[in-house]
Design a protein around this motif. Structure first.
Motif, PDB file in Angstrom:
ATOM      1  N   UNK A 278     -32.566  79.130  82.379  1.00 21.41           N
ATOM      2  CA  UNK A 278     -32.208  77.909  81.645  1.00 21.41           C
ATOM      3  C   UNK A 278     -32.592  78.057  80.172  1.00 21.41           C
ATOM      4  N   UNK A 279     -33.776  78.672  79.917  1.00 18.40           N
ATOM      5  CA  UNK A 279     -34.190  78.908  78.532  1.00 18.40           C
ATOM      6  C   UNK A 279     -33.202  79.819  77.815  1.00 18.40           C
ATOM      7  N   UNK A 280     -32.688  80.808  78.541  1.00 20.38           N
ATOM      8  CA  UNK A 280     -31.704  81.725  77.969  1.00 20.38           C
ATOM      9  C   UNK A 280     -30.428  80.974  77.597  1.00 20.38           C
ATOM     10  N   UNK A 281     -29.967  80.116  78.494  1.00 18.07           N
ATOM     11  CA  UNK A 281     -28.759  79.332  78.216  1.00 18.07           C
ATOM     12  C   UNK A 281     -29.002  78.378  77.046  1.00 18.07           C
ATOM     13  N   UNK A 282     -30.214  77.805  76.978  1.00 12.82           N
ATOM     14  CA  UNK A 282     -30.525  76.875  75.899  1.00 12.82           C
ATOM     15  C   UNK A 282     -30.514  77.613  74.555  1.00 12.82           C
ATOM     16  N   UNK A 283     -31.011  78.849  74.554  1.00 13.40           N
ATOM     17  CA  UNK A 283     -31.019  79.628  73.314  1.00 13.40           C
ATOM     18  C   UNK A 283     -29.589  79.902  72.848  1.00 13.40           C
TER      19      UNK A 283
ATOM     20  N   UNK B  99     -26.099  75.030  86.496  1.00 16.74           N
ATOM     21  CA  UNK B  99     -26.230  74.259  87.729  1.00 16.74           C
ATOM     22  C   UNK B  99     -26.844  75.105  88.837  1.00 16.74           C
ATOM     23  N   UNK B 100     -26.451  76.378  88.913  1.00 20.55           N
ATOM     24  CA  UNK B 100     -27.030  77.277  89.910  1.00 20.55           C
ATOM     25  C   UNK B 100     -28.514  77.504  89.638  1.00 20.55           C
ATOM     26  N   UNK B 101     -28.871  77.629  88.359  1.00 22.52           N
ATOM     27  CA  UNK B 101     -30.283  77.806  88.000  1.00 22.52           C
ATOM     28  C   UNK B 101     -31.094  76.569  88.381  1.00 22.52           C
ATOM     29  N   UNK B 102     -30.532  75.386  88.140  1.00 20.74           N
ATOM     30  CA  UNK B 102     -31.210  74.149  88.532  1.00 20.74           C
ATOM     31  C   UNK B 102     -31.397  74.105  90.042  1.00 20.74           C
ATOM     32  N   UNK B 103     -30.342  74.500  90.773  1.00 23.67           N
ATOM     33  CA  UNK B 103     -30.437  74.552  92.231  1.00 23.67           C
ATOM     34  C   UNK B 103     -31.522  75.505  92.699  1.00 23.67           C
ATOM     35  N   UNK B 104     -31.613  76.661  92.033  1.00 22.58           N
ATOM     36  CA  UNK B 104     -32.651  77.638  92.385  1.00 22.58           C
ATOM     37  C   UNK B 104     -34.040  77.071  92.118  1.00 22.58           C
TER      38      UNK B 104
ATOM     39  N   UNK C 150     -40.596  71.266  85.330  1.00 21.12           N
ATOM     40  CA  UNK C 150     -40.241  70.422  84.181  1.00 21.12           C
ATOM     41  C   UNK C 150     -38.970  70.877  83.452  1.00 21.12           C
ATOM     42  N   UNK C 151     -38.789  72.206  83.179  1.00 21.08           N
ATOM     43  CA  UNK C 151     -37.551  72.617  82.494  1.00 21.08           C
ATOM     44  C   UNK C 151     -36.280  72.279  83.269  1.00 21.08           C
ATOM     45  N   UNK C 152     -36.398  72.155  84.601  1.00 16.81           N
ATOM     46  CA  UNK C 152     -35.232  71.770  85.401  1.00 16.81           C
ATOM     47  C   UNK C 152     -34.810  70.350  85.024  1.00 16.81           C
ATOM     48  N   UNK C 153     -35.785  69.448  84.923  1.00 14.12           N
ATOM     49  CA  UNK C 153     -35.495  68.070  84.522  1.00 14.12           C
ATOM     50  C   UNK C 153     -34.997  68.014  83.076  1.00 14.12           C
ATOM     51  N   UNK C 154     -35.519  68.896  82.226  1.00 14.57           N
ATOM     52  CA  UNK C 154     -35.051  68.941  80.841  1.00 14.57           C
ATOM     53  C   UNK C 154     -33.571  69.293  80.797  1.00 14.57           C
ATOM     54  N   UNK C 155     -33.162  70.283  81.596  1.00 13.90           N
ATOM     55  CA  UNK C 155     -31.760  70.700  81.617  1.00 13.90           C
ATOM     56  C   UNK C 155     -30.853  69.564  82.075  1.00 13.90           C
ATOM     57  N   UNK C 156     -31.285  68.844  83.118  1.00 14.28           N
ATOM     58  CA  UNK C 156     -30.492  67.713  83.615  1.00 14.28           C
ATOM     59  C   UNK C 156     -30.459  66.599  82.571  1.00 14.28           C
ATOM     60  N   UNK C 157     -31.630  66.303  81.968  1.00 15.83           N
ATOM     61  CA  UNK C 157     -31.700  65.251  80.956  1.00 15.83           C
ATOM     62  C   UNK C 157     -30.872  65.576  79.724  1.00 15.83           C
ATOM     63  N   UNK C 158     -30.839  66.860  79.334  1.00 16.56           N
ATOM     64  CA  UNK C 158     -30.045  67.268  78.174  1.00 16.56           C
ATOM     65  C   UNK C 158     -28.560  67.028  78.424  1.00 16.56           C
TER      66      UNK C 158
ATOM     67  N   UNK D 228     -41.511  62.965  83.500  1.00 17.01           N
ATOM     68  CA  UNK D 228     -42.153  62.337  82.335  1.00 17.01           C
ATOM     69  C   UNK D 228     -42.283  63.346  81.197  1.00 17.01           C
ATOM     70  N   UNK D 229     -42.758  64.554  81.525  1.00 19.80           N
ATOM     71  CA  UNK D 229     -42.882  65.590  80.504  1.00 19.80           C
ATOM     72  C   UNK D 229     -41.511  66.022  79.990  1.00 19.80           C
ATOM     73  N   UNK D 230     -40.520  66.007  80.879  1.00 17.10           N
ATOM     74  CA  UNK D 230     -39.160  66.348  80.451  1.00 17.10           C
ATOM     75  C   UNK D 230     -38.636  65.314  79.457  1.00 17.10           C
TER      76      UNK D 230
END
Length: 321
Positions: A300-305, A148-153, A127-135, A182-184
């Motif tokens: 991704x959480x680290x980048x979001x922070x 992008x690398x984190x999403x790929x991973x 779900x956090x992967x979709x959140x990052x893309x949606x953001x 949906x949750x994202x």
């Protein structure tokens, strides 16, 4: 001479104060980790109950009863909120979030009834992967190379779990993958709401509108539930509510970059419970893939922070309550 002594005493006092502050911060972080460990246990109890009840009734009905009981638990919040109701614009977002969250809940409950608990838990970390893309798409956040690398991973981790071409992809797996966006979407709507609304109100409105959105589909396939089933789902609602509260406490005590990796314990507990209670075999690929996805979600959480510090968007912790 007296001046030098005074400066030395002041320096010692400042050092002692800094050390005391560092010790308080360390204890606070450890407390946050403890709260998150409790959170993982509570949420795995939720998944265990849903797994146990799942085959007894249609997934949407099980979800409706669980959220309907949840409304009873938040009645005090709803009463308090009515004294100062949200704006009409906020009501629109509350309703929209309830609809997309209900879709995710239906898919999640279906997945829980048809595939092993560990697999559902591991795939939920997508779900956090979709959140990052949606953001990046809807909130204008920059999708830089590290993210992008984190999403790929994270995608690689999901593929390790699913192993397309080597294993037949089941409907339960597809349902859980479908639940993630949906949750994202629900998370992203909540993320926008935190700019104007209290997080507690956001959570209460989620329970209310998710129940309303689930009602038509639940009525269409309604099977009279047993008292035992209602009892289990009531307990599920209690565990879920307690889990959201302890997760909030964890986020208050420690940075999300510290608490996010602890969520991997939920996969461990789910694997153990699946073996003990349901006779589900250990799948090392699920554990490996889940680890990869959690690592990606943590980054991704680290980048979001970091982005939150720069006021690009509110911090994610504000909506995870």
């Amino acid at each position: 001479m007296a001046h030098a002594v005074a400066q030395s005493d002041r320096a010692l006092a400042e050092t002692a104060a800094a050390e005391a502050e560092a010790e308080r911060e360390r204890r606070k972080v450890l407390t946050g980790i403890g709260w998150m460990v409790v959170t993982t246990l509570l949420f795995v109890c939720v998944t265990g109950i849903v797994r146990h009840v799942g085959p007894a009734a249609p997934a949407v009905e099980v979800a409706f009863i669980r959220y309907g009981v949840g409304i009873v638990l938040i009645l005090p919040i709803l009463r308090q909120m009515m004294r100062k109701p949200p704006s009409r614009r906020a009501w629109t977002f509350f309703a929209s979030r309830g609809v997309v969250h209900a879709m995710g809940v239906m898919l999640w409950f279906y997945a829980m009834a048809h595939i092993p608990m560990a697999e559902v838990t591991a795939l939920s970390y997508v779900a956090p992967i979709f959140v990052a893309v949606g953001a990046a798409i809807f909130l204008g956040e920059k999708l830089q190379l590290p993210r992008m690398l984190a999403i790929g991973a994270g995608i690689v981790g999901a593929l390790v779990i699913l192993r397309p071409g080597f294993e037949e992809i089941k409907l339960g797996q597809l349902a859980q993958i479908g639940a993630a966006p949906c949750f994202a979407a629900s998370f992203l709507i909540a993320k926008g709401l935190t700019r104007r609304e209290d997080p507690t109100v956001i959570v209460a409105m989620l329970s209310l509108f998710t129940t309303i959105a689930l009602a038509p589909a639940a009525i269409a396939v309604w099977v009279p539930p047993s008292w035992e089933m209602i009892g289990w789902l009531s307990l599920c609602a209690v565990f879920a509510t307690a889990g959201h509260w302890t997760m909030t406490k964890a986020f208050q005590c420690a940075p999300i970059t510290v608490t996010q990796p602890v969520q991997f314990l939920q996969l461990v507990w789910a694997t153990i419970l699946g073996i003990v209670a349901f006779g589900e075999p250990i799948d090392p690929w699920v554990i490996l893939g889940g680890g990869i996805v959690v690592a990606a979600a943590t980054y991704i959480a680290h980048r979001e922070r970091l982005n939150a510090r720069r006021a690009v968007t509110p911090p994610a912790v504000a909506t995870k309550t």
